[in-house]
Design a protein around this motif. Structure first.
Motif, PDB file in Angstrom:
ATOM      1  N   GLU A 130      16.314   0.922   0.833  1.00 35.47           N
ATOM      2  CA  GLU A 130      17.061   0.028   1.718  1.00 35.47           C
ATOM      3  C   GLU A 130      18.238  -0.623   1.003  1.00 35.47           C
ATOM      4  OE1 GLU A 130      14.593  -2.542   4.236  1.00 35.47           O
ATOM      5  OE2 GLU A 130      12.888  -1.269   3.702  1.00 35.47           O
ATOM      6  N   THR A 131      17.987  -1.258  -0.152  1.00 35.68           N
ATOM      7  CA  THR A 131      19.056  -1.970  -0.836  1.00 35.68           C
ATOM      8  C   THR A 131      20.004  -1.012  -1.544  1.00 35.68           C
ATOM      9  OG1 THR A 131      17.616  -3.890  -1.116  1.00 35.68           O
ATOM     10  CG2 THR A 131      19.579  -3.789  -2.505  1.00 35.68           C
ATOM     11  N   LEU A 132      19.481  -0.157  -2.415  1.00 29.50           N
ATOM     12  CA  LEU A 132      20.345   0.733  -3.184  1.00 29.50           C
ATOM     13  C   LEU A 132      21.040   1.754  -2.292  1.00 29.50           C
ATOM     14  CD1 LEU A 132      21.391   1.655  -5.974  1.00 29.50           C
ATOM     15  CD2 LEU A 132      19.409   3.199  -6.079  1.00 29.50           C
ATOM     16  N   ILE A 170      -5.907  -3.121  -3.734  1.00 32.63           N
ATOM     17  CA  ILE A 170      -5.318  -2.189  -2.775  1.00 32.63           C
ATOM     18  C   ILE A 170      -4.153  -2.847  -2.027  1.00 32.63           C
ATOM     19  CG2 ILE A 170      -6.738  -2.553  -0.707  1.00 32.63           C
ATOM     20  CD1 ILE A 170      -7.142   0.547  -0.711  1.00 32.63           C
ATOM     21  N   GLY A 171      -4.257  -4.133  -1.765  1.00 33.06           N
ATOM     22  CA  GLY A 171      -3.150  -4.864  -1.159  1.00 33.06           C
ATOM     23  C   GLY A 171      -1.946  -4.912  -2.082  1.00 33.06           C
ATOM     24  N   LEU A 172      -2.196  -5.026  -3.364  1.00 34.98           N
ATOM     25  CA  LEU A 172      -1.116  -5.043  -4.346  1.00 34.98           C
ATOM     26  C   LEU A 172      -0.379  -3.704  -4.362  1.00 34.98           C
ATOM     27  CD1 LEU A 172       0.407  -6.474  -6.592  1.00 34.98           C
ATOM     28  CD2 LEU A 172      -1.415  -5.788  -8.169  1.00 34.98           C
ATOM     29  N   VAL A 173      -1.104  -2.614  -4.282  1.00 31.36           N
ATOM     30  CA  VAL A 173      -0.470  -1.289  -4.250  1.00 31.36           C
ATOM     31  C   VAL A 173       0.351  -1.138  -2.966  1.00 31.36           C
ATOM     32  CG1 VAL A 173      -0.874   1.206  -4.254  1.00 31.36           C
ATOM     33  CG2 VAL A 173      -2.213  -0.279  -5.764  1.00 31.36           C
ATOM     34  N   ARG A 174      -0.169  -1.623  -1.855  1.00 36.89           N
ATOM     35  CA  ARG A 174       0.585  -1.595  -0.596  1.00 36.89           C
ATOM     36  C   ARG A 174       1.870  -2.414  -0.736  1.00 36.89           C
ATOM     37  NH1 ARG A 174      -2.632  -1.264   4.575  1.00 36.89           N
ATOM     38  NH2 ARG A 174      -1.586  -3.214   5.119  1.00 36.89           N
ATOM     39  N   HIS A 175       1.769  -3.575  -1.358  1.00 36.23           N
ATOM     40  CA  HIS A 175       2.936  -4.422  -1.580  1.00 36.23           C
ATOM     41  C   HIS A 175       3.992  -3.687  -2.412  1.00 36.23           C
ATOM     42  CE1 HIS A 175       5.428  -7.825  -2.697  1.00 36.23           C
ATOM     43  NE2 HIS A 175       5.180  -7.569  -3.973  1.00 36.23           N
ATOM     44  N   LEU A 176       3.552  -3.032  -3.472  1.00 36.73           N
ATOM     45  CA  LEU A 176       4.517  -2.352  -4.336  1.00 36.73           C
ATOM     46  C   LEU A 176       5.120  -1.124  -3.665  1.00 36.73           C
ATOM     47  CD1 LEU A 176       2.846  -3.128  -7.714  1.00 36.73           C
ATOM     48  CD2 LEU A 176       5.148  -3.809  -6.994  1.00 36.73           C
ATOM     49  N   ALA A 177       4.431  -0.519  -2.731  1.00 38.50           N
ATOM     50  CA  ALA A 177       5.040   0.551  -1.926  1.00 38.50           C
ATOM     51  C   ALA A 177       6.205  -0.027  -1.116  1.00 38.50           C
ATOM     52  CB  ALA A 177       4.007   1.187  -0.997  1.00 38.50           C
ATOM     53  N   GLU A 178       5.999  -1.201  -0.539  1.00 34.00           N
ATOM     54  CA  GLU A 178       7.084  -1.843   0.209  1.00 34.00           C
ATOM     55  C   GLU A 178       8.227  -2.254  -0.706  1.00 34.00           C
ATOM     56  OE1 GLU A 178       6.000  -4.948   2.997  1.00 34.00           O
ATOM     57  OE2 GLU A 178       5.533  -3.412   4.481  1.00 34.00           O
ATOM     58  N   VAL A 179       7.911  -2.726  -1.904  1.00 34.97           N
ATOM     59  CA  VAL A 179       8.942  -3.127  -2.867  1.00 34.97           C
ATOM     60  C   VAL A 179       9.782  -1.916  -3.283  1.00 34.97           C
ATOM     61  CG1 VAL A 179       9.314  -4.035  -5.200  1.00 34.97           C
ATOM     62  CG2 VAL A 179       7.682  -5.160  -3.670  1.00 34.97           C
ATOM     63  N   GLU A 180       9.134  -0.790  -3.556  1.00 26.99           N
ATOM     64  CA  GLU A 180       9.854   0.452  -3.893  1.00 26.99           C
ATOM     65  C   GLU A 180      10.816   0.806  -2.752  1.00 26.99           C
ATOM     66  OE1 GLU A 180       9.737   2.544  -6.583  1.00 26.99           O
ATOM     67  OE2 GLU A 180       7.920   1.923  -7.641  1.00 26.99           O
ATOM     68  N   ARG A 181      10.311   0.784  -1.538  1.00 26.03           N
ATOM     69  CA  ARG A 181      11.121   1.122  -0.365  1.00 26.03           C
ATOM     70  C   ARG A 181      12.307   0.175  -0.239  1.00 26.03           C
ATOM     71  NH1 ARG A 181       9.725   2.491   5.865  1.00 26.03           N
ATOM     72  NH2 ARG A 181       8.863   4.305   4.847  1.00 26.03           N
ATOM     73  N   PHE A 182      12.035  -1.112  -0.380  1.00 27.19           N
ATOM     74  CA  PHE A 182      13.092  -2.111  -0.206  1.00 27.19           C
ATOM     75  C   PHE A 182      14.210  -1.938  -1.233  1.00 27.19           C
ATOM     76  CE2 PHE A 182      15.025  -6.168  -1.352  1.00 27.19           C
ATOM     77  CZ  PHE A 182      15.598  -6.520  -0.137  1.00 27.19           C
ATOM     78  N   TRP A 183      13.873  -1.868  -2.515  1.00 28.19           N
ATOM     79  CA  TRP A 183      14.915  -1.857  -3.539  1.00 28.19           C
ATOM     80  C   TRP A 183      15.652  -0.536  -3.661  1.00 28.19           C
ATOM     81  CZ3 TRP A 183      17.412  -5.787  -5.109  1.00 28.19           C
ATOM     82  CH2 TRP A 183      16.807  -7.042  -5.081  1.00 28.19           C
ATOM     83  N   PHE A 184      14.942   0.566  -3.609  1.00 29.34           N
ATOM     84  CA  PHE A 184      15.602   1.843  -3.844  1.00 29.34           C
ATOM     85  C   PHE A 184      16.172   2.485  -2.589  1.00 29.34           C
ATOM     86  CE2 PHE A 184      13.016   1.538  -7.705  1.00 29.34           C
ATOM     87  CZ  PHE A 184      14.001   1.788  -8.653  1.00 29.34           C
TER      88      PHE A 184
END
Length: 173
Positions: free
Chosen positions: A74-76, A58-72
């Motif tokens: 915030e960054t993009l 479940i922590g991994l899924v939370r992490h990947l939610a943040e990764v999605e947010r960051f790359w698409f």
């Protein structure tokens, strides 16, 4: 050992053009993560992989939610957004779960971030550069972001394989 069953997971096309191919592989890996969490209770999803590590599915899924947010987003797209879970005091808080952390809430947040990522990406071509920049001060094109995200999910799905096997012995997909 119990084999995991295939949930509804899109198979990437074998003859698509570049963008649909990249999007297909990313969606495949996104849903692979969901398959690796399927059928477990909240308690099992919060079970640490190998104590004293606090790494959980479940922590991994939370992490990947943040990764999605960051790359698409915030960054993009250049959106200014707060982290979902992490803070300056605890940059790894996305991996930190409590007894009240649920799959329903975690999956809903992750799916919302995936939907927002798709929406952000739709406004860009593969050769278009991000509005945000990396640590070297340079932007990324969407093609690079898609490739990086496929790598990110593929790597973490390998981690999820090991955690899932540790939790209930299930292997596969």
């Amino acid at each position: 050992m119990t084999p995991m069953t295939f949930a509804e997971r899109p198979e990437p096309a074998i003859d698509a053009a570049e963008r649909p191919m990249l999007e297909g592989w990313l969606d495949y890996h996104r849903e692979t993560l969901v398959v690796k969490c399927a059928g477990l209770t909240d308690a099992q999803l919060r079970e640490a992989s190998v104590p004293p590590s606090a790494f959980t599915l479940i922590g991994l899924v939370r992490h990947l939610a943040e990764v999605e947010r960051f790359w698409f987003r915030e960054t993009l797209a250049g959106e200014k957004l707060p982290d979902l879970y992490s803070t300056e005091e605890d940059p790894d808080a996305d991996f930190t779960v409590s007894e009240t952390t649920t799959w329903a809430e975690t999956e809903a947040v992750w799916r919302a971030e995936v939907a927002a990522a798709r929406e952000s990406a739709a406004a860009f071509g593969l050769d278009d550069f991000s509005k945000g920049v990396g640590s070297a001060g340079k932007p990324f094109n969407l093609r690079w972001i898609y490739t990086h995200m496929i790598e990110e999910y593929a790597r973490h799905n390998g981690h999820a394989d090991l955690v899932r096997e540790r939790v209930d012995g299930a292997t596969g997909v």
